[in-house]
Design a protein around this motif. Structure first.
Motif, PDB file in Angstrom:
ATOM      1  N   THR A 220     104.310  11.216  16.708  1.00 46.29           N
ATOM      2  CA  THR A 220     103.127  11.463  17.531  1.00 46.29           C
ATOM      3  C   THR A 220     101.975  10.588  17.049  1.00 46.29           C
ATOM      4  OG1 THR A 220     102.412  13.267  16.095  1.00 46.29           O
ATOM      5  CG2 THR A 220     103.851  13.843  17.927  1.00 46.29           C
ATOM      6  N   VAL A 221     100.960  10.497  17.929  1.00 46.54           N
ATOM      7  CA  VAL A 221      99.805   9.654  17.589  1.00 46.54           C
ATOM      8  C   VAL A 221      99.067  10.217  16.383  1.00 46.54           C
ATOM      9  CG1 VAL A 221      97.635   8.741  18.459  1.00 46.54           C
ATOM     10  CG2 VAL A 221      99.606   8.906  19.985  1.00 46.54           C
ATOM     11  N   LEU A 222      98.823  11.561  16.418  1.00 45.68           N
ATOM     12  CA  LEU A 222      98.113  12.171  15.303  1.00 45.68           C
ATOM     13  C   LEU A 222      98.910  12.080  14.023  1.00 45.68           C
ATOM     14  CD1 LEU A 222      96.632  15.389  16.989  1.00 45.68           C
ATOM     15  CD2 LEU A 222      95.388  13.346  16.264  1.00 45.68           C
ATOM     16  N   GLY A 223     100.231  12.358  14.126  1.00 48.50           N
ATOM     17  CA  GLY A 223     101.081  12.235  12.944  1.00 48.50           C
ATOM     18  C   GLY A 223     101.070  10.827  12.384  1.00 48.50           C
ATOM     19  N   MET A 224     101.114   9.845  13.278  1.00 47.24           N
ATOM     20  CA  MET A 224     101.091   8.453  12.832  1.00 47.24           C
ATOM     21  C   MET A 224      99.775   8.131  12.126  1.00 47.24           C
ATOM     22  SD  MET A 224     101.517   5.016  15.149  1.00 47.24           S
ATOM     23  CE  MET A 224      99.990   5.399  16.018  1.00 47.24           C
ATOM     24  N   LEU A 225      98.660   8.629  12.710  1.00 48.68           N
ATOM     25  CA  LEU A 225      97.367   8.356  12.091  1.00 48.68           C
ATOM     26  C   LEU A 225      97.235   9.034  10.736  1.00 48.68           C
ATOM     27  CD1 LEU A 225      94.996   8.672  15.176  1.00 48.68           C
ATOM     28  CD2 LEU A 225      95.681   6.577  13.999  1.00 48.68           C
ATOM     29  N   LEU A 226      97.863  10.213  10.612  1.00 50.63           N
ATOM     30  CA  LEU A 226      97.740  10.961   9.371  1.00 50.63           C
ATOM     31  C   LEU A 226      98.706  10.471   8.291  1.00 50.63           C
ATOM     32  CD1 LEU A 226      97.302  14.612  10.729  1.00 50.63           C
ATOM     33  CD2 LEU A 226      95.553  13.187   9.659  1.00 50.63           C
ATOM     34  N   ASN A 233      96.256   1.106   7.837  1.00 53.23           N
ATOM     35  CA  ASN A 233      95.719  -0.199   7.446  1.00 53.23           C
ATOM     36  C   ASN A 233      95.245  -0.988   8.663  1.00 53.23           C
ATOM     37  OD1 ASN A 233      96.194   0.199   4.695  1.00 53.23           O
ATOM     38  ND2 ASN A 233      98.328  -0.515   4.867  1.00 53.23           N
ATOM     39  N   LYS A 234      96.027  -0.873   9.785  1.00 53.69           N
ATOM     40  CA  LYS A 234      95.609  -1.564  11.010  1.00 53.69           C
ATOM     41  C   LYS A 234      94.273  -1.024  11.507  1.00 53.69           C
ATOM     42  CE  LYS A 234     100.223  -2.805  12.700  1.00 53.69           C
ATOM     43  NZ  LYS A 234     101.214  -2.610  13.789  1.00 53.69           N
ATOM     44  N   LEU A 235      94.163   0.300  11.492  1.00 46.97           N
ATOM     45  CA  LEU A 235      92.910   0.905  11.933  1.00 46.97           C
ATOM     46  C   LEU A 235      91.755   0.472  11.041  1.00 46.97           C
ATOM     47  CD1 LEU A 235      91.597   2.902  13.915  1.00 46.97           C
ATOM     48  CD2 LEU A 235      92.143   4.747  12.327  1.00 46.97           C
ATOM     49  N   LYS A 236      92.030   0.410   9.735  1.00 46.53           N
ATOM     50  CA  LYS A 236      90.999  -0.050   8.811  1.00 46.53           C
ATOM     51  C   LYS A 236      90.613  -1.488   9.113  1.00 46.53           C
ATOM     52  CE  LYS A 236      90.103  -0.452   3.859  1.00 46.53           C
ATOM     53  NZ  LYS A 236      90.668  -0.253   2.502  1.00 46.53           N
ATOM     54  N   GLU A 243      82.996  -4.313  12.428  1.00 45.86           N
ATOM     55  CA  GLU A 243      81.795  -4.514  11.609  1.00 45.86           C
ATOM     56  C   GLU A 243      81.404  -5.996  11.589  1.00 45.86           C
ATOM     57  OE1 GLU A 243      80.222  -3.508   7.076  1.00 45.86           O
ATOM     58  OE2 GLU A 243      82.255  -2.989   7.703  1.00 45.86           O
ATOM     59  N   THR A 244      82.451  -6.882  11.489  1.00 42.74           N
ATOM     60  CA  THR A 244      82.178  -8.328  11.507  1.00 42.74           C
ATOM     61  C   THR A 244      81.592  -8.748  12.856  1.00 42.74           C
ATOM     62  OG1 THR A 244      84.024  -8.650   9.980  1.00 42.74           O
ATOM     63  CG2 THR A 244      83.202 -10.592  11.135  1.00 42.74           C
ATOM     64  N   SER A 245      82.169  -8.191  13.943  1.00 48.91           N
ATOM     65  CA  SER A 245      81.673  -8.529  15.281  1.00 48.91           C
ATOM     66  C   SER A 245      80.228  -8.076  15.450  1.00 48.91           C
ATOM     67  CB  SER A 245      82.563  -7.879  16.343  1.00 48.91           C
ATOM     68  OG  SER A 245      83.905  -8.346  16.236  1.00 48.91           O
ATOM     69  N   SER A 246      79.921  -6.872  14.937  1.00 53.90           N
ATOM     70  CA  SER A 246      78.542  -6.396  15.059  1.00 53.90           C
ATOM     71  C   SER A 246      77.580  -7.308  14.305  1.00 53.90           C
ATOM     72  CB  SER A 246      78.440  -4.967  14.524  1.00 53.90           C
ATOM     73  OG  SER A 246      78.739  -4.917  13.136  1.00 53.90           O
ATOM     74  N   THR A 247      78.048  -7.835  13.148  1.00 55.24           N
ATOM     75  CA  THR A 247      77.203  -8.771  12.396  1.00 55.24           C
ATOM     76  C   THR A 247      76.989 -10.056  13.191  1.00 55.24           C
ATOM     77  OG1 THR A 247      78.102  -7.874  10.327  1.00 55.24           O
ATOM     78  CG2 THR A 247      76.953  -9.971  10.206  1.00 55.24           C
ATOM     79  N   GLU A 248      78.073 -10.565  13.833  1.00 54.76           N
ATOM     80  CA  GLU A 248      77.945 -11.790  14.637  1.00 54.76           C
ATOM     81  C   GLU A 248      77.049 -11.558  15.854  1.00 54.76           C
ATOM     82  OE1 GLU A 248      81.919 -12.848  15.549  1.00 54.76           O
ATOM     83  OE2 GLU A 248      82.390 -13.608  13.529  1.00 54.76           O
ATOM     84  N   ILE A 249      77.184 -10.358  16.472  1.00 53.07           N
ATOM     85  CA  ILE A 249      76.324 -10.048  17.622  1.00 53.07           C
ATOM     86  C   ILE A 249      74.870  -9.998  17.189  1.00 53.07           C
ATOM     87  CG2 ILE A 249      75.726  -8.221  19.265  1.00 53.07           C
ATOM     88  CD1 ILE A 249      78.727  -7.551  19.383  1.00 53.07           C
ATOM     89  N   GLU A 250      74.619  -9.446  16.005  1.00 49.50           N
ATOM     90  CA  GLU A 250      73.242  -9.393  15.501  1.00 49.50           C
ATOM     91  C   GLU A 250      72.706 -10.812  15.293  1.00 49.50           C
ATOM     92  OE1 GLU A 250      70.729  -7.387  11.795  1.00 49.50           O
ATOM     93  OE2 GLU A 250      72.907  -7.186  11.918  1.00 49.50           O
TER      94      GLU A 250
END
Length: 329
Positions: A220-226, A233-236, A243-250
């Protein structure tokens, strides 16, 4: 003979006077045992002496040390008691001693008890006044018991009224006790509540099962996330990219702001359009001329509507417009 009668009269008077003196002496000795002792006077004040009389004993630590010498009414609420105390007891009684009125046994005479005070203090001297402590008298106790009995009788009467009302079915409690329909409804409500509790317990168990499966199942999705570390690691990594994109947008926004500032500070076409007052005045004049021409055009059109040469044309247009509106409706 005359001498014999005179002697008899003198002897009788002597016997009578002697008897009176003897009785008086016995009285004073009985009332004041300290008559032949050296005494000193100590005073105190009470609001109620509870039947204390002159000549009653004074005790200190259970020992008779003197008697009540006088009782005087100071005012409507204060009574002064003077006590004649044996001078030998002076060194034992301190100025912080407290006087209270008690009884000599259950039905004995009233007496004054002097109680030693707490802490260090100077010895008492002749004419000193000590503090007093008034105990609750028998009359006060009887009055309190009488009031308590009256309150108990009133409370019993009220309880009897409440019980009768409940028995007759009055009030909420009376209805609950006597109304069988409401009793059945209440029983049904309790049954429904029991069923609801069982359902809630079953639901909680199901939720616990689902949570346990989520923790152990990676499909399941929740099981996979947990549980799936790769997905974690992918989510991280995605979060880091965001965060990098937000810095570039800034950074991009800063560059855009810098370009806008350059536009404002430049002397090109933008500066001419925005800051040249003569151009603004020309545009304003042109708009005024357009508005004036439009107004005159409207006036000319209104005049043509009323002109006899063109009035028929405009009426024809109005009739055609009404026909079109009727068709649409």
């Amino acid at each position: 003979m005359k001498n014999t009668n005179s002697q008899k009269i003198r002897l009788g008077l002597f016997v009578i006077i002697g008897t009176l003196l003897f009785m008086t002496g016995v009285y004073f000795i009985g009332q004041r045992k300290e008559m032949f002792k050296k005494t000193f006077t100590v005073s105190t004040y009470f609001h109620n002496i509870n039947g204390l009389q002159k000549g009653n004993n004074v005790r200190y630590a259970g020992i008779d040390i003197g008697t009540v010498s006088s009782i005087a009414m100071v005012n409507d609420s204060t009574i002064k008691i003077d006590m004649s105390i044996d001078e030998k007891i002076t060194r034992h009684i301190k100025k912080n001693a407290i006087a209270s009125i008690g009884s000599d046994g259950l039905v004995g005479n009233m007496i004054i008890n002097i109680i030693p005070g707490k802490g260090a203090s100077e010895g008492i001297s002749n004419g000193d006044i000590i503090k007093s402590y008034s105990k609750i008298g028998t009359d006060d106790i009887l009055n309190t018991l009488n009031t308590s009995s009256e309150n108990a009788a009133i409370l019993t009467s009220d309880l009897l009224k409440i019980t009768n009302s409940i028995t007759e079915g009055k009030g909420t409690i009376g209805v609950l006790l006597n109304d069988t329909i409401m009793a059945k409804d209440l029983k049904q409500s309790i049954t429904n509540l029991k069923v609801a509790t069982q359902s809630a317990s079953y639901t909680i168990n199901e939720l616990n099962t689902i949570i346990a499966s989520v923790k152990t199942n990676d499909n399941t999705v929740l099981g996979m996330l947990l549980n799936d570390t790769i997905s974690g690691n992918k989510l991280k990594h995605i979060v880091i990219n965001l965060e990098t994109s937000s810095t570039e947008i800034e950074t991009l926004l800063k560059n855009v702001n810098r370009v806008v500032d350059d536009f404002k500070l430049s002397e090109g076409g933008y500066n001419y359009i925005v800051k040249d007052t003569s151009l603004v005045n020309s545009l304003k004049s042109s708009l005024e001329n357009i508005n004036e021409g439009t107004d005159k055009f409207n006036q000319n059109m209104e005049a043509l509507k009323h002109n006899f040469l063109t009035r028929g044309y405009f009426k024809k247009l109005e009739r055609q417009k009404e026909k079109d509106e009727k068709k649409e409706n």
